[in-house]
Design an enzyme around this catalytic site. Sequence first.
Site, PDB file in Angstrom:
ATOM      1  N   GLU A 119      -0.064  -1.267   8.746  1.00 45.47           N
ATOM      2  CA  GLU A 119       0.532   0.075   8.787  1.00 45.47           C
ATOM      3  C   GLU A 119      -0.490   1.155   9.099  1.00 45.47           C
ATOM      4  O   GLU A 119      -0.181   2.149   9.755  1.00 45.47           O
ATOM      5  CB  GLU A 119       1.250   0.390   7.469  1.00 45.47           C
ATOM      6  CG  GLU A 119       2.038   1.700   7.531  1.00 45.47           C
ATOM      7  CD  GLU A 119       3.039   1.864   6.417  1.00 45.47           C
ATOM      8  OE1 GLU A 119       3.489   3.009   6.226  1.00 45.47           O
ATOM      9  OE2 GLU A 119       3.373   0.876   5.732  1.00 45.47           O
ATOM     10  N   ARG A 120      -1.737   0.990   8.642  1.00 42.05           N
ATOM     11  CA  ARG A 120      -2.764   1.988   8.958  1.00 42.05           C
ATOM     12  C   ARG A 120      -3.018   2.044  10.460  1.00 42.05           C
ATOM     13  O   ARG A 120      -3.128   3.126  11.045  1.00 42.05           O
ATOM     14  CB  ARG A 120      -4.073   1.689   8.214  1.00 42.05           C
ATOM     15  CG  ARG A 120      -4.011   1.960   6.722  1.00 42.05           C
ATOM     16  CD  ARG A 120      -5.359   1.733   6.044  1.00 42.05           C
ATOM     17  NE  ARG A 120      -6.321   2.734   6.406  1.00 42.05           N
ATOM     18  CZ  ARG A 120      -7.358   2.542   7.218  1.00 42.05           C
ATOM     19  NH1 ARG A 120      -7.564   1.352   7.774  1.00 42.05           N
ATOM     20  NH2 ARG A 120      -8.198   3.508   7.494  1.00 42.05           N
ATOM     21  N   ARG A 121      -3.095   0.867  11.099  1.00 41.30           N
ATOM     22  CA  ARG A 121      -3.298   0.834  12.548  1.00 41.30           C
ATOM     23  C   ARG A 121      -2.092   1.432  13.274  1.00 41.30           C
ATOM     24  O   ARG A 121      -2.239   2.146  14.271  1.00 41.30           O
ATOM     25  CB  ARG A 121      -3.515  -0.616  13.011  1.00 41.30           C
ATOM     26  CG  ARG A 121      -4.935  -1.124  12.839  1.00 41.30           C
ATOM     27  CD  ARG A 121      -5.004  -2.635  12.865  1.00 41.30           C
ATOM     28  NE  ARG A 121      -4.629  -3.212  11.585  1.00 41.30           N
ATOM     29  CZ  ARG A 121      -4.235  -4.461  11.416  1.00 41.30           C
ATOM     30  NH1 ARG A 121      -4.143  -5.272  12.457  1.00 41.30           N
ATOM     31  NH2 ARG A 121      -3.935  -4.903  10.223  1.00 41.30           N
ATOM     32  N   GLY A 124     -10.107   0.913  21.064  1.00 42.04           N
ATOM     33  CA  GLY A 124      -8.823   0.234  21.181  1.00 42.04           C
ATOM     34  C   GLY A 124      -8.468  -0.499  19.891  1.00 42.04           C
ATOM     35  O   GLY A 124      -9.205  -0.467  18.913  1.00 42.04           O
ATOM     36  N   SER A 169     -11.592   5.798  15.995  1.00 44.00           N
ATOM     37  CA  SER A 169     -12.135   4.490  16.360  1.00 44.00           C
ATOM     38  C   SER A 169     -11.244   3.793  17.388  1.00 44.00           C
ATOM     39  O   SER A 169     -11.725   3.219  18.359  1.00 44.00           O
ATOM     40  CB  SER A 169     -12.269   3.624  15.101  1.00 44.00           C
ATOM     41  OG  SER A 169     -12.637   2.304  15.437  1.00 44.00           O
ATOM     42  N   ASN A 220      -1.611  -8.519   2.990  1.00 41.90           N
ATOM     43  CA  ASN A 220      -2.282  -7.286   2.609  1.00 41.90           C
ATOM     44  C   ASN A 220      -3.309  -7.516   1.507  1.00 41.90           C
ATOM     45  O   ASN A 220      -4.327  -6.822   1.437  1.00 41.90           O
ATOM     46  CB  ASN A 220      -1.268  -6.227   2.176  1.00 41.90           C
ATOM     47  CG  ASN A 220      -0.705  -5.471   3.364  1.00 41.90           C
ATOM     48  OD1 ASN A 220      -1.317  -4.547   3.869  1.00 41.90           O
ATOM     49  ND2 ASN A 220       0.460  -5.876   3.827  1.00 41.90           N
ATOM     50  N   ARG A 273       0.851  -1.202   0.000  1.00 38.89           N
ATOM     51  CA  ARG A 273       0.000   0.000   0.000  1.00 38.89           C
ATOM     52  C   ARG A 273       0.878   1.240   0.000  1.00 38.89           C
ATOM     53  O   ARG A 273       1.800   1.382   0.805  1.00 38.89           O
ATOM     54  CB  ARG A 273      -0.911  -0.003   1.214  1.00 38.89           C
ATOM     55  CG  ARG A 273      -1.421   1.368   1.607  1.00 38.89           C
ATOM     56  CD  ARG A 273      -2.693   1.280   2.398  1.00 38.89           C
ATOM     57  NE  ARG A 273      -3.822   1.090   1.500  1.00 38.89           N
ATOM     58  CZ  ARG A 273      -5.053   0.901   1.929  1.00 38.89           C
ATOM     59  NH1 ARG A 273      -5.313   0.855   3.198  1.00 38.89           N
ATOM     60  NH2 ARG A 273      -6.024   0.732   1.063  1.00 38.89           N
TER      61      ARG A 273
END
Length: 302
Positions: free
Chosen positions: A96-98, A75, A70, A130, A56
Amino acid sequence: MAKATKKQALGRGLSALLKDPDNDIQSVQDKDADKVIGNIIELDLDFIEVNPFQPRTNFSEESLQELATSIKELGIIQPITVRKLGFNKYQLVSGERRFRASKLIGLETIPAYVRIANDQESLEMALVENIQRQDLDPIEIALSYQRLIDEIQLTQEQLSERVGKKRSTITNYLRLLKLDPIIQTGMRDGFISMGHGRALIAIEDQASQLDIYEKVLENELSVRATENLIRNFNTSKEVQVPSKESTVETPKYIKKGVSVFSEYFGHKIDVKVSKNGKGKITIPFHSEEDFNRIKKLIQGAK
């Protein structure tokens, strides 16, 4: 005495073990490796570096902020996956987004599933894991498939087995890479869907392909209308844009209510109304965390 001291240090628990450079775990054969490798543990965000193999490349700031909100409320629901590089040094495999969203809200640690892998294994793990996610755009998926073929030397048949997709599905994604880069970018940005892209592949001449792409955007054509436009073009070699489908004017009560819904759910809510007065409300979400946030809001409204 030295032996007793060392034994006592190991007995202080996982937290102490992770901070002990003399007993750093480098392979699954190392002592106490079973406490770290293959387990979910809390890792300092500062110990984790991003993955250069990450398929990504597009990270929407808006969706990251929504995910961060969120995470702040619910959590981390799904742990990230990392590979161990050295003492207090880990590299992202997936999530990676988290990882980015957690940094946005100032978290110091994050739950992580720890693995040990070399560079090629890490590349394959990152790409395959992914690809399984729902929030990659079609071009990102196509590029991931192509990298697995080129860099891991997989055939389409082997790739099909690894990712659990039909070979025809993989072929359809790979064909998207034949589109003009401008059209690929339009698909990545959400201006057109994969269905539009698959239809546009039927136009071999690049200039004509871009011309039709512009007509699709200008007239907001559906996939079916795009297919008809291309079918007519291949017959007559002229771009004949179909007339827009008749639309029903959105009632005032819906226009007013949509803004309330959008503000409550934190997304732009889409409402479609038919001539008989019946309609459909669509609430978009960008990730599993975002879906659970929306679900919590709906449950709380009962």
